[in-house]
Write an enzyme that holds these catalytic residues in place. Structure first.
Site, short mmCIF file in Angstrom:
data_model
loop_
_atom_site.label_atom_id
_atom_site.label_comp_id
_atom_site.label_asym_id
_atom_site.label_seq_id
_atom_site.Cartn_x
_atom_site.Cartn_y
_atom_site.Cartn_z
N HIS A 133 -9.73 82.29 17.11
CA HIS A 133 -9.74 83.75 16.91
C HIS A 133 -11.00 84.37 17.53
O HIS A 133 -10.94 85.39 18.21
CB HIS A 133 -9.77 84.09 15.41
CG HIS A 133 -8.53 83.72 14.64
ND1 HIS A 133 -8.57 82.99 13.48
CD2 HIS A 133 -7.22 83.99 14.86
CE1 HIS A 133 -7.35 82.84 13.01
NE2 HIS A 133 -6.50 83.42 13.83
N LYS B 214 3.49 87.10 0.77
CA LYS B 214 2.95 85.89 1.40
C LYS B 214 1.87 85.27 0.51
O LYS B 214 1.09 85.99 -0.12
CB LYS B 214 2.33 86.29 2.76
CG LYS B 214 2.43 85.22 3.82
CD LYS B 214 2.13 85.81 5.19
CE LYS B 214 1.55 84.78 6.13
NZ LYS B 214 1.24 85.33 7.45
N SER C 275 -4.82 78.49 12.11
CA SER C 275 -5.24 78.57 10.71
C SER C 275 -4.41 77.61 9.86
O SER C 275 -4.91 77.02 8.90
CB SER C 275 -5.10 80.00 10.18
OG SER C 275 -5.99 80.85 10.83
N ARG D 203 -0.79 80.84 22.44
CA ARG D 203 -1.20 79.44 22.59
C ARG D 203 -0.13 78.61 23.27
O ARG D 203 -0.42 77.63 23.93
CB ARG D 203 -1.49 78.82 21.21
CG ARG D 203 -2.78 79.30 20.60
CD ARG D 203 -2.81 79.04 19.13
NE ARG D 203 -1.82 79.88 18.44
CZ ARG D 203 -1.77 80.04 17.14
NH1 ARG D 203 -2.61 79.39 16.37
NH2 ARG D 203 -0.87 80.83 16.60
P1 ADP Z 1 -0.70 85.61 11.85
O1 ADP Z 1 -0.61 85.33 10.40
O2 ADP Z 1 -0.32 87.02 12.25
O3 ADP Z 1 -0.11 84.55 12.77
P2 ADP Z 1 -3.24 84.46 12.53
O4 ADP Z 1 -4.48 84.76 11.78
O5 ADP Z 1 -2.68 83.10 12.37
O6 ADP Z 1 -2.24 85.60 12.11
O7 ADP Z 1 -3.42 84.74 14.08
C1 ADP Z 1 -3.76 86.03 14.55
C2 ADP Z 1 -3.68 86.06 16.06
O8 ADP Z 1 -4.62 85.12 16.59
C3 ADP Z 1 -2.33 85.66 16.66
O9 ADP Z 1 -2.07 86.49 17.77
C4 ADP Z 1 -2.53 84.26 17.13
O10 ADP Z 1 -1.71 83.96 18.24
C5 ADP Z 1 -3.99 84.32 17.56
N1 ADP Z 1 -4.59 83.00 17.53
C6 ADP Z 1 -4.69 82.17 16.49
N2 ADP Z 1 -5.29 81.02 16.83
C7 ADP Z 1 -5.57 81.13 18.16
C8 ADP Z 1 -6.17 80.25 19.12
N3 ADP Z 1 -6.56 79.03 18.80
N4 ADP Z 1 -6.30 80.69 20.39
C9 ADP Z 1 -5.87 81.94 20.72
N5 ADP Z 1 -5.27 82.79 19.87
C10 ADP Z 1 -5.13 82.40 18.60
#
Ligand code: ADP
Length: 173
Positions: free
Chosen positions: A35, A59, A146, A108
């Site tokens: 992130h 959720k 995450s 990703r």
């Molecule tokens: P959500 O619950 O909406 O999936 P996340 O917190 O998991 O939210 O992710 C938020 C954003 O960050 C998403 O667009 C996801 O693709 C991006 N993201 C998460 N991990 C990575 C990573 N390792 N590299 C690039 N983008 C990421």
């Protein structure tokens, strides 16, 4: 109000209206180095990036909202162009409320693409032209999510390599 004051107010308003504000929405349960990399790479593209925690009452999260926001504040404390917020309900409506015309998301892999494509098309309609800007994950971060980090934490292993250095995840809440 004098003409000069009115003119400067108008000028400020025009500057604010032209600001490129992007919302980076997510659960950030917890924030990962993936992130952070995404936000830092997007900084040159926008005047302001709002990292916004979406709250979905149906959720289940591992970490409480306050904790997730506290970590985001810690991580981006030195980034003048980054602010942290939370919102409920539709992301597109949140963007409209705060005057953001862009969404920032990361890609990703192909399954991210399939999911994000639909969401971005919907947000474009619901949000009256909101554009989603996608950044492709750097190879060294594309395996980090995450979800995986939560599994590592719940399994009692060390998640430090995937977590920003500014924060410490101790024992589970
Ligand atoms: P959500 O619950 O909406 O999936 P996340 O917190 O998991 O939210 O992710 C938020 C954003 O960050 C998403 O667009 C996801 O693709 C991006 N993201 C998460 N991990 C990575 C990573 N390792 N590299 C690039 N983008 C990421």
């Amino acid at each position: 109000m004098s003409f000069r004051t009115k003119a400067s107010t108008l000028r400020r308003l025009i500057i604010v209206l032209n600001m490129k504000i992007a919302v980076f929405p997510g659960s950030f349960d917890p924030i990962t180095i993936g992130h952070v990399d995404l936000v830092r790479r997007a900084l040159p593209l926008f005047d302001q990036i709002i990292v916004a925690v979406g709250v979905n009452s149906t959720k289940k999260y591992l970490f409480p909202l306050e904790q997730r926001m506290e970590w985001l504040l810690q991580v981006f404390a030195q980034d003048q162009k980054v602010s942290v917020d939370s919102f409920q309900n539709l992301t597109a409506h949140y963007c409209q409320r705060i005057g953001a015309r862009y969404l920032l998301r990361g890609l990703r892999n192909a399954s991210d693409f399939d999911y994000e494509k639909t969401i971005s098309q919907l947000n474009h309609i619901v949000g009256n032209g909101i554009e989603t800007v996608f950044l492709i994950s750097q190879p060294e971060y594309s395996h980090i999510s995450s979800t995986i980090v939560r599994e590592i934490i719940v399994g009692g292993a060390d998640a430090t390599p995937f977590i920003p250095a500014e924060i410490r995840i101790g024992t589970l809440p």
